[in-house]
Structures are given as C-alpha cells and as structure tokens.
Design a protein around this motif. Structure first.
Motif, PDB file in Angstrom:
ATOM      1  N   ILE A 120       1.017  -1.483   0.160  1.00  0.00           N
ATOM      2  CA  ILE A 120       0.221  -0.038   0.050  1.00  0.00           C
ATOM      3  C   ILE A 120       0.946   1.291   0.124  1.00  0.00           C
ATOM      4  N   ALA A 121       1.993   0.988   0.652  1.00  0.00           N
ATOM      5  CA  ALA A 121       3.077   2.307   0.412  1.00  0.00           C
ATOM      6  C   ALA A 121       3.343   2.852  -0.646  1.00  0.00           C
ATOM      7  N   HIS A 140      -6.838   8.639  -4.359  1.00  0.00           N
ATOM      8  CA  HIS A 140      -5.827   8.677  -3.372  1.00  0.00           C
ATOM      9  C   HIS A 140      -6.316   8.799  -2.160  1.00  0.00           C
ATOM     10  N   GLY A 141      -7.337   9.494  -1.786  1.00  0.00           N
ATOM     11  CA  GLY A 141      -8.030   9.535  -0.369  1.00  0.00           C
ATOM     12  C   GLY A 141      -8.368   8.259   0.094  1.00  0.00           C
ATOM     13  N   PHE A 142      -8.973   7.631  -0.652  1.00  0.00           N
ATOM     14  CA  PHE A 142      -9.284   6.084  -0.333  1.00  0.00           C
ATOM     15  C   PHE A 142      -8.208   5.083   0.241  1.00  0.00           C
ATOM     16  N   LEU A 143      -7.331   5.570  -1.033  1.00  0.00           N
ATOM     17  CA  LEU A 143      -5.948   4.655  -0.539  1.00  0.00           C
ATOM     18  C   LEU A 143      -5.336   5.102   0.569  1.00  0.00           C
ATOM     19  N   ALA A 165      -3.268   0.223   7.407  1.00  0.00           N
ATOM     20  CA  ALA A 165      -2.006  -0.803   7.377  1.00  0.00           C
ATOM     21  C   ALA A 165      -0.741  -0.231   8.232  1.00  0.00           C
ATOM     22  N   THR A 166      -0.422   0.881   8.281  1.00  0.00           N
ATOM     23  CA  THR A 166       0.511   1.434   9.031  1.00  0.00           C
ATOM     24  C   THR A 166       0.301   1.235  10.703  1.00  0.00           C
TER      25      THR A 166
END
Length: 106
Positions: A11-12, A46-49, A56-57
């Motif tokens: 995800i990063a 991008h907002g959702f991701l 995840a972090t």
C-alpha cells in the motif's frame, strides 16, 4: 508480522505512485491547462487509498511496538511525494534482515 509488513509495503508503493500521478500529472493539468479531469478521478482514489495506508501503518506499528511519534511520522510520509517510498524502504530494511537471520540455521 510478515503479513503486516507485506501489506504495508504494497500500500505504501500504491499510495506513492497515485500521489505522484496526482501531483505530477493532475495538478499541472488542472492549473496550467484548466483540465481537472485527472484530479477529479485520481484525487478521491488517493484519499481512499491513503486511508487504507493509515490502517496498514497502524497495524504494522502495533505489531512492531513502535512509539506513537514514529507511527505518526510514517503515516504522514504518505502525504509528501516520494517520501512514502523512502519510509517503506527504511521500515523494510529494519525488519527484513532481522527475520532472515532468525530463519538461517547457522
């Protein structure tokens, strides 16, 4: 722990690439060519991701027992172009060698 690290790494990279597309392609098109199509499409994605990146972090930081400040810095790295790539590499290098040394018998 390995699953959380893998999810974070994936995800990063995704957030970093989408943010670069937004900043390098979308913003110039919007403000220089008066064409907001890319920003309107990529911005919400991008907002959702980014929210998935935050989750995840948080999951990785909880499993790795990070200090609160470190968790916040890694979370904020998803808001600055190229910084998510650097943070992902730094986090990965910290955990991957330690896990590989445990697996090797000698």
């Amino acid at each position: 722990m390995q699953g959380a690290l893998t999810r974070y790494r994936i995800i990063a990279w995704i957030v970093g690439v989408v943010l670069l597309a937004l900043v390098v392609v979308g913003m110039p098109l919007k403000y220089l060519a008066d064409n907001p199509v890319v920003v309107e499409a990529v911005g919400p994605a991008h907002g959702f991701l980014f929210m998935v990146y935050l989750i995840a972090t948080f999951d990785l930081s909880r499993r790795a027992h990070w200090a609160f400040g470190r968790m916040l810095l890694v979370m904020l790295s998803g808001t600055i172009p190229f910084l998510s790539f650097w943070a992902e590499r730094k986090v990965s290098r910290e955990w991957v060698p330690a896990e590989e040394s445990v697996k090797s018998p000698v």
